[in-house]
Design an enzyme around this catalytic site. Structure first.
Site, mmCIF file in Angstrom:
data_model
loop_
_atom_site.group_PDB
_atom_site.id
_atom_site.type_symbol
_atom_site.label_atom_id
_atom_site.label_comp_id
_atom_site.label_asym_id
_atom_site.label_seq_id
_atom_site.Cartn_x
_atom_site.Cartn_y
_atom_site.Cartn_z
ATOM 1 N N ASP A 148 -10.140 4.197 -3.003
ATOM 2 C CA ASP A 148 -10.705 2.924 -3.471
ATOM 3 C C ASP A 148 -11.946 3.126 -4.350
ATOM 4 O O ASP A 148 -13.002 2.560 -4.108
ATOM 5 C CB ASP A 148 -10.985 2.005 -2.282
ATOM 6 N N HIS A 188 -12.383 2.063 -7.384
ATOM 7 C CA HIS A 188 -12.699 0.754 -7.977
ATOM 8 C C HIS A 188 -13.758 0.822 -9.078
ATOM 9 O O HIS A 188 -14.750 0.081 -9.062
ATOM 10 C CB HIS A 188 -13.111 -0.239 -6.889
ATOM 11 N N ASP A 214 -6.275 2.951 -5.755
ATOM 12 C CA ASP A 214 -7.154 1.886 -6.244
ATOM 13 C C ASP A 214 -8.317 2.488 -7.042
ATOM 14 O O ASP A 214 -9.488 2.304 -6.712
ATOM 15 C CB ASP A 214 -7.667 0.977 -5.111
ATOM 16 N N ASN A 229 -2.601 -0.941 -5.171
ATOM 17 C CA ASN A 229 -2.211 -2.240 -5.717
ATOM 18 C C ASN A 229 -3.018 -2.585 -6.974
ATOM 19 O O ASN A 229 -2.500 -3.183 -7.921
ATOM 20 C CB ASN A 229 -2.366 -3.352 -4.676
ATOM 21 N N HIS A 230 -4.298 -2.191 -7.024
ATOM 22 C CA HIS A 230 -5.116 -2.535 -8.198
ATOM 23 C C HIS A 230 -4.752 -1.720 -9.440
ATOM 24 O O HIS A 230 -5.228 -2.047 -10.535
ATOM 25 C CB HIS A 230 -6.605 -2.408 -7.876
ATOM 26 N N ASP A 252 -3.390 -4.181 -11.881
ATOM 27 C CA ASP A 252 -4.177 -5.304 -12.393
ATOM 28 C C ASP A 252 -4.009 -5.448 -13.905
ATOM 29 O O ASP A 252 -4.248 -6.522 -14.461
ATOM 30 C CB ASP A 252 -5.666 -5.108 -12.072
ATOM 31 N N HIS A 275 -1.715 4.056 0.171
ATOM 32 C CA HIS A 275 -2.610 2.935 -0.113
ATOM 33 C C HIS A 275 -2.030 1.721 0.602
ATOM 34 O O HIS A 275 -1.418 0.840 -0.006
ATOM 35 C CB HIS A 275 -2.753 2.694 -1.621
ATOM 36 N N HIS A 331 -7.164 1.404 0.834
ATOM 37 C CA HIS A 331 -6.818 -0.016 0.774
ATOM 38 C C HIS A 331 -7.640 -0.899 1.706
ATOM 39 O O HIS A 331 -8.144 -1.923 1.278
ATOM 40 C CB HIS A 331 -5.326 -0.240 1.011
ATOM 41 N N GLN A 361 -10.404 -0.078 2.960
ATOM 42 C CA GLN A 361 -11.790 0.199 2.564
ATOM 43 C C GLN A 361 -12.727 0.241 3.765
ATOM 44 O O GLN A 361 -13.776 -0.389 3.777
ATOM 45 C CB GLN A 361 -12.251 -0.818 1.494
ATOM 46 N N ARG A 372 -17.807 -13.313 -0.612
ATOM 47 C CA ARG A 372 -16.443 -13.369 -0.085
ATOM 48 C C ARG A 372 -16.303 -14.309 1.126
ATOM 49 O O ARG A 372 -15.413 -15.159 1.168
ATOM 50 C CB ARG A 372 -16.044 -11.939 0.295
ATOM 51 N N ARG A 410 -14.313 -18.016 0.519
ATOM 52 C CA ARG A 410 -12.979 -18.101 1.113
ATOM 53 C C ARG A 410 -12.925 -19.073 2.281
ATOM 54 O O ARG A 410 -11.910 -19.186 2.962
ATOM 55 C CB ARG A 410 -12.522 -16.709 1.574
ATOM 56 N N ARG A 463 -14.942 -12.827 -7.280
ATOM 57 C CA ARG A 463 -15.224 -11.518 -6.687
ATOM 58 C C ARG A 463 -16.701 -11.228 -6.466
ATOM 59 O O ARG A 463 -17.026 -10.174 -5.927
ATOM 60 C CB ARG A 463 -14.629 -10.415 -7.561
HETATM 61 ZN ZN LIG Z 1 -5.983 -1.899 -2.297
#
Ligand SMILES: [Zn+2]
Length: 584
Positions: A50, A52, A93, A125-126, A129, A232, A267, A269, A380, A384, A421
């Site tokens: 991750d 990122h 990620d 998954n990212h 993007d 992931h 994933h 994290q 977050r 949410r 985000r």
């Molecule tokens: Zn992820």
């Protein structure tokens, strides 16, 4: 106090099954290799996940690939001196999260990983993007394989799933004479959490099924000493994965003991440091005991390169033991700004290679475009679970922009809160802030529907929780969150009583236009798919560029004008009480 206890437990758990004692120190038991001598094989897995977009250290000097390289090189030379070999793995990620990286399509991140000498990564998954063409470009920069056994191609003509995978499913590595197969897996949630167009040509299978297939392929085609998974999928303590797809624990439990020796993951994290079946209370520098499920070690090194995971394995007579395990903090600092552990010098080769990317990013991002007199709330937990001023501002920005640039007047806006985000702090606002709030590069879209369709749509999205929780502007509407709880046969249309939309009265026969992003319009965050609607338009303009334009034309934002209580907002009712959202 808890931490001391954990340190004690780790020492016994990791060093337990050991014969004899070290002659120089009676308190330290020998590891398998110390006891067995030459017959034993040592190897060390170094891992992160991750990333990122964190190729560079943050403004406090924490993490970053340059300091990461220093630690990795130290481990490598130490392990080699003791007769071992290392491999360096990433749980995926790599993409999305820092504007300097995002604006440059994570090119600096993949370049940095190649310089650090990664041997393989899981596909996260990212990684989806961006359009697949961007990921293909990244794969040409990466000097290591991207592994994913559970992603298949669809036939472009028939849309049928083929038996051809998009990525390498596994690769066999020779490490200190041992043959280790490393299988990649990507969360099956991916199509739900990325813009559906980016994965339209792909099919994701369930790793718990796919692993049996890959193990059979390895059995048929390779001679290996052991199998690892590089995943992931997330680590969830005791396999309790909630609404997420099953993760590493369930993968380990789906197999016979001995089929899979270790899972290096990402994933979720989190630092996977266990105390029994629960997560330990872990702070940087503490001892860390990885999870063991069904005989499979499971490891994860939190996120962003904050830690480098180091697993020293020993292999003797067909048995794998973990001689020691550490999560090494990479220049992490406490609340007072002091390093948790000794400062790590940054590697000059990495700095020289990546510095101009960092500078190019800074120049683009630091231009001040607006200012705000208070915090715009995108944290977050808040965004949410309730309507926030930033949620109101975003939906207003998109709606106003559509109204100004296209034919219909927008009546209201819907924004999935999972797409928000970050917060924006009081003071100057730069494009950097914009991209931190909206890093995904989704498009602004709009659709015109009948009142009946609108009511059904809102009844659906108003009940979403987590990242699906909608930010809505501007409207008065009552959402009866418990209507379905009380009457399982209740139709969605019974749930919402919309009183008015903006300045217009609401009735089922009239037509209404609302703005949203193409991510949710195409089913992201489990929203109803409306891209096939006759009156749906994807403007092909990115959310961040529209938000940037909004700030530029509103150079001094007053947060009071975006308070959720003003200008209309939905009212959520549960059990006769007004609540923040339908989240329980
Ligand atoms: Zn992820």
């Amino acid at each position: 106090m808890t931490n001391k206890l954990i340190k004690g437990l780790v020492a016994t758990a990791v060093l337990a099954a050991l014969a004899g004692c070290n002659s120089s120190d009676d308190d330290t038991p020998l590891t398998a290799c110390e006891a067995a001598g030459d017959a034993c094989t040592r190897f060390t897995v170094i891992h992160t996940n991750d990333n990122h977009g964190r190729f560079w250290q943050n403004s406090d000097g924490e993490y970053g690939m340059a300091a990461r390289k220093t630690v990795i090189d130290q481990i490598r030379s130490e392990v080699e001196r003791s007769g071992g070999e290392t491999m360096l793995l990433s749980g995926g990620d790599i993409n999305t999260g820092v504007p300097e990286s995002d604006m440059q399509n994570a090119v600096p991140d993949f370049m940095g990983m190649s310089i650090l000498g990664y041997d393989a990564m899981a596909v996260g998954n990212h990684e989806f993007d961006n359009p697949l063409s961007t990921l293909d470009m990244q794969a040409t920069i990466a000097q290591f394989p991207m592994l994913a056994a559970n992603i298949y191609k669809k036939d472009p003509n028939t849309e049928q799933v083929t038996d051809e995978r998009y990525f390498e499913p596994y690769r066999v590595f020779d490490i200190n004479g041992l043959q280790i197969a490393i299988i990649g897996f990507t969360t099956v949630d991916t199509p739900k959490v990325v813009s559906p167009g980016n994965v339209a040509s792909l099919h994701f299978t369930d790793p718990q099924d796919e692993i049996h297939k890959v193990l059979a392929e390895i059995e048929a085609n390779e001679t290996v000493d052991m199998v690892f998974a590089l995943t992931h999928m997330g680590h969830y303590a005791d396999g309790k994965h909630g609404t997420e797809a099953p993760g590493d624990v369930m993968l380990a439990r789906t197999l016979e003991q001995g089929q899979l020796q270790a899972i290096i993951g990402g994933h979720s994290q989190n630092p996977v440091c266990m105390e029994g079946d629960e997560y330990a209370d872990f702070t940087p520098g503490d001892a860390c005991k990885p999870d063991i499920q069904n005989g499979t070690f499971i490891m994860q090194a939190h996120e962003w390169g904050k830690y480098v995971g180091r697993a020293d394995f020993e292999y003797l007579d067909g048995a794998l033991t973990l001689a020691s395990y550490k999560l090494i903090p990479i220049n992490l600092k406490d609340d007072e700004g002091n390093f948790y552990t000794q400062e790590i010098e940054q590697d000059q080769i990495v700095i020289d290679a990546l510095q101009h990317y960092q500078q190019a990013g800074q120049e683009l991002l630091d231009v001040v475009i607006s200012s705000t007199d208070g915090k715009l709330e995108g944290d977050r937990d808040r965004v949410r679970s309730e309507q926030t001023n930033l949620g109101q501002l975003l939906t207003r920005a998109y709606g106003d922009w559509v109204t100004a640039n296209f034919e219909p007047t927008v009546d209201f806006g819907v924004m999935n809160s999972g797409g928000i985000r970050a917060s924006i702090a009081p003071g100057d606002i730069s494009y950097r802030d914009v991209l931190t709030v909206q890093p995904f590069g989704n498009d602004v879209a709009y659709v015109t529907m009948s009142g009946t369709e609108v009511q059904a749509y809102l009844a659906n999205v108003a009940q979403k929780t987590g990242g699906g929780m909608p930010q809505l502007y501007p409207m008065e509407m009552i959402v009866h969150c418990d209507a379905v709880d009380i009457n399982p046969d209740a139709t969605p249309v019974d749930i919402v009583d919309i009183q008015s939309l903006g300045s217009r009265d609401f009735n089922l026969e009239s037509e209404y236009t609302f703005s949203l992003i193409n991510f949710s319009a195409s089913g992201g965050d489990d929203y109803p798919v409306i891209t096939g609607h006759d009156n749906y338009i994807d403007t092909q303009r990115s959310d961040a560029s529209v938000l940037r334009e909004y700030f530029e034309s509103n150079p001094s934002i007053k947060v009071a004008e975006y308070a959720p209580g003003d200008g209309g907002h939905p009212v959520f009712m549960r059990g006769g009480d007004i609540v923040n959202s339908c989240a329980k």
